[in-house]
Design a protein around this motif. Sequence first.
Motif, mmCIF file in Angstrom:
data_model
loop_
_atom_site.group_PDB
_atom_site.id
_atom_site.type_symbol
_atom_site.label_atom_id
_atom_site.label_comp_id
_atom_site.label_asym_id
_atom_site.label_seq_id
_atom_site.Cartn_x
_atom_site.Cartn_y
_atom_site.Cartn_z
ATOM 1 N N ALA A 183 0.757 7.847 7.291
ATOM 2 C CA ALA A 183 1.895 6.924 7.291
ATOM 3 C C ALA A 183 1.414 5.505 7.612
ATOM 4 O O ALA A 183 0.401 5.310 8.283
ATOM 5 N N GLN A 184 2.138 4.516 7.119
ATOM 6 C CA GLN A 184 1.804 3.114 7.385
ATOM 7 C C GLN A 184 2.396 2.699 8.735
ATOM 8 O O GLN A 184 3.481 3.150 9.108
ATOM 9 N N PRO A 185 1.714 1.768 9.439
ATOM 10 C CA PRO A 185 2.200 1.340 10.760
ATOM 11 C C PRO A 185 3.228 0.212 10.681
ATOM 12 O O PRO A 185 3.293 -0.608 11.597
ATOM 13 N N PHE A 186 3.998 0.145 9.600
ATOM 14 C CA PHE A 186 5.062 -0.854 9.449
ATOM 15 C C PHE A 186 6.127 -0.206 8.577
ATOM 16 O O PHE A 186 5.850 0.788 7.886
ATOM 17 N N PRO A 187 7.365 -0.719 8.600
ATOM 18 C CA PRO A 187 8.418 -0.065 7.804
ATOM 19 C C PRO A 187 8.163 -0.202 6.301
ATOM 20 O O PRO A 187 7.803 -1.285 5.824
ATOM 21 N N VAL A 188 8.318 0.899 5.600
ATOM 22 C CA VAL A 188 8.268 0.850 4.134
ATOM 23 C C VAL A 188 9.619 1.349 3.609
ATOM 24 O O VAL A 188 10.237 2.226 4.201
ATOM 25 N N PRO A 210 6.002 5.155 -3.943
ATOM 26 C CA PRO A 210 6.252 6.029 -2.785
ATOM 27 C C PRO A 210 5.492 7.355 -2.860
ATOM 28 O O PRO A 210 5.112 7.911 -1.825
ATOM 29 N N LEU A 211 5.270 7.854 -4.081
ATOM 30 C CA LEU A 211 4.538 9.112 -4.226
ATOM 31 C C LEU A 211 3.101 8.926 -3.740
ATOM 32 O O LEU A 211 2.552 9.774 -3.031
ATOM 33 N N GLY A 212 2.482 7.816 -4.116
ATOM 34 C CA GLY A 212 1.113 7.540 -3.681
ATOM 35 C C GLY A 212 1.039 7.252 -2.195
ATOM 36 O O GLY A 212 0.155 7.754 -1.495
ATOM 37 N N ILE A 213 1.980 6.449 -1.701
ATOM 38 C CA ILE A 213 1.975 6.101 -0.269
ATOM 39 C C ILE A 213 2.174 7.356 0.588
ATOM 40 O O ILE A 213 1.567 7.494 1.655
ATOM 41 N N ALA A 214 2.991 8.301 0.110
ATOM 42 C CA ALA A 214 3.251 9.522 0.881
ATOM 43 C C ALA A 214 2.081 10.491 0.845
ATOM 44 O O ALA A 214 2.062 11.466 1.604
ATOM 45 N N ALA A 215 1.109 10.250 -0.019
ATOM 46 C CA ALA A 215 -0.006 11.195 -0.180
ATOM 47 C C ALA A 215 -1.130 10.961 0.818
ATOM 48 O O ALA A 215 -2.239 11.473 0.640
ATOM 49 N N GLY A 216 -0.864 10.195 1.871
ATOM 50 C CA GLY A 216 -1.877 9.947 2.907
ATOM 51 C C GLY A 216 -1.180 9.611 4.212
ATOM 52 O O GLY A 216 0.033 9.813 4.336
ATOM 53 N N ALA A 230 -0.161 -7.739 6.560
ATOM 54 C CA ALA A 230 -1.081 -8.643 7.263
ATOM 55 C C ALA A 230 -0.699 -10.104 7.035
ATOM 56 O O ALA A 230 -0.978 -10.973 7.868
ATOM 57 N N ARG A 231 -0.056 -10.385 5.908
ATOM 58 C CA ARG A 231 0.361 -11.769 5.636
ATOM 59 C C ARG A 231 1.766 -12.050 6.191
ATOM 60 O O ARG A 231 2.339 -13.081 5.893
ATOM 61 N N GLY A 232 2.326 -11.125 6.963
ATOM 62 C CA GLY A 232 3.560 -11.440 7.671
ATOM 63 C C GLY A 232 4.800 -10.671 7.249
ATOM 64 O O GLY A 232 5.875 -10.868 7.821
ATOM 65 N N ALA A 233 4.691 -9.801 6.238
ATOM 66 C CA ALA A 233 5.865 -9.037 5.806
ATOM 67 C C ALA A 233 6.298 -8.089 6.921
ATOM 68 O O ALA A 233 5.473 -7.359 7.480
ATOM 69 N N ARG A 234 7.588 -8.111 7.248
ATOM 70 C CA ARG A 234 8.086 -7.222 8.315
ATOM 71 C C ARG A 234 8.409 -5.835 7.787
ATOM 72 O O ARG A 234 8.668 -4.910 8.544
ATOM 73 N N ALA A 235 8.470 -5.712 6.477
ATOM 74 C CA ALA A 235 8.668 -4.412 5.828
ATOM 75 C C ALA A 235 8.129 -4.566 4.414
ATOM 76 O O ALA A 235 8.032 -5.687 3.898
ATOM 77 N N VAL A 236 7.760 -3.453 3.808
ATOM 78 C CA VAL A 236 7.274 -3.502 2.424
ATOM 79 C C VAL A 236 8.134 -2.582 1.574
ATOM 80 O O VAL A 236 8.255 -1.376 1.855
ATOM 81 N N VAL A 237 8.766 -3.166 0.556
ATOM 82 C CA VAL A 237 9.581 -2.385 -0.376
ATOM 83 C C VAL A 237 8.667 -1.820 -1.453
ATOM 84 O O VAL A 237 7.942 -2.574 -2.118
ATOM 85 N N LEU A 238 8.723 -0.503 -1.620
ATOM 86 C CA LEU A 238 7.908 0.165 -2.654
ATOM 87 C C LEU A 238 8.741 0.149 -3.932
ATOM 88 O O LEU A 238 9.435 1.114 -4.264
ATOM 89 N N GLY A 239 8.671 -0.988 -4.655
ATOM 90 C CA GLY A 239 9.597 -1.292 -5.734
ATOM 91 C C GLY A 239 9.145 -0.836 -7.102
ATOM 92 O O GLY A 239 9.379 -1.519 -8.101
#
Lengths: 235, 235
Positions: free
Chosen positions: A210-215, A202-208, A188-197
């Motif tokens: 998908a996000q509407p932007f590149p991860v 990634p385990l948590g993000i994959a448990a629901g 929302a603040r302008g990131a064109r992709a979010v690195v799950l660093g």
Amino acid sequence: MPDRILGVLGGMGPLASAEFMRQLTLLTPAARDQDHVPAVLWSDPRVPDRTAARQGTGPDPLLALLRGIRGLEAAGCGAIAIPCNTAHGWIDGMRAATALPILHIVDAAAEALRAAGIPPGPIGVMGTAATLAMGLFQDGLQAGGWEVSVPTEAEMARLVTPGIALVKANRVAESHAPLAEAAQALAARGARAVVLGCTEIPLGIAAGPAQPFPVIDTIQALALASIRWAQGERG
Amino acid sequence: MPDRILGVLGGMGPLASAEFMRQLTLLTPAARDQDHVPAVLWSDPRVPDRTAARQGTGPDPLLALLRGIRGLEAAGCGAIAIPCNTAHGWIDGMRAATALPILHIVDAAAEALRAAGIPPGPIGVMGTAATLAMGLFQDGLQAGGWEVSVPTEAEMARLVTPGIALVKANRVAESHAPLAEAAQALAARGARAVVLGCTEIPLGIAAGPAQPFPVIDTIQALALASIRWAQGERG
């Protein structure tokens, strides 16, 4: 048949290491067991907490990391992958102690950003407080022209740090909402992709949903870098 | 904090080994990294095919298995788990070569049958042609009063053997239908539970709808036996 043995310095956390082994397998072109990448996973969850060490509230993990590297060297490994972003804060000490190449997870993430076609410009990076404070991604992604923004302190305290802890405590499903909220705030603040660093994220993000932007999944990115190494690229 | 290190002789296949590490983690009561079981996974997919060896059409895997055991001993492991049922056909040779306890996967399956409340009587066992021909489960489950029936030769050739090969080739989704059909045929012939006695099979069975009868996942059973060992039970 592949003859390079990958050393995986893991257990930080152990679920992320297991997922790394899964991705290493699923992303390898293989028709039978014998086509897969030989690997030794040193899964030592007893390594002292990296974030606590960097914040001065816990013991230094370097000795435990070097013990793992010694074990992987003894096992005949030809390179080392570390599916824990924060542990890369000790990479100078590790590189000084081994002749084996260490496949850097931030380089792997940069390669994944390129492969996903993310142009230079604003991106977001989520990670442990220590990873972000050490500037691992800010420094490592600068050369690619990506401008890194990170969660606010309030988002770290309310969403990211508790989300990571939930995964380490086997409460993966519960970790999705806080981690996804933090990723969405970066977008929302302008990131064109979010690195799950942080390899728990990634385990948590994959448990629901998908996000509407590149991860960028740093477990998968490191697995792909490892497969490239196993297939003969210089580490 | 746990101090026993589990040795995992794996890579047979590698996806099953990764799933074993995942189950080992998720089934351990843990609130943070440091509560998890330290483990070393020796993932060597180059071990000669166990079924081909038993059928006289490929080299013997024992030397490769012993090389893995040597590596796990050198890493300081205190017991060995092998997430490959067929490899247990070489357990005498392995036990003769190491002082470490090997946690037998058929014993783990028997414990899982007891835990699931499966009474003495007819059960089904799916596995590789070699595992079934060697009678690993027929012998190992006899003492518990379970009468083992296995797929027909036609079911092995059409469903089970191809299903296992699909998992090893990373085609897990496609493996579900043939493996589920073979399990259902055993249940239809009177099996009160079906033991998935090859560590590829639970991956395929889990890739679709649940079965309407009890199935025993030998990956999970071995992970639970490993956690009991790590928590102090004698191996």
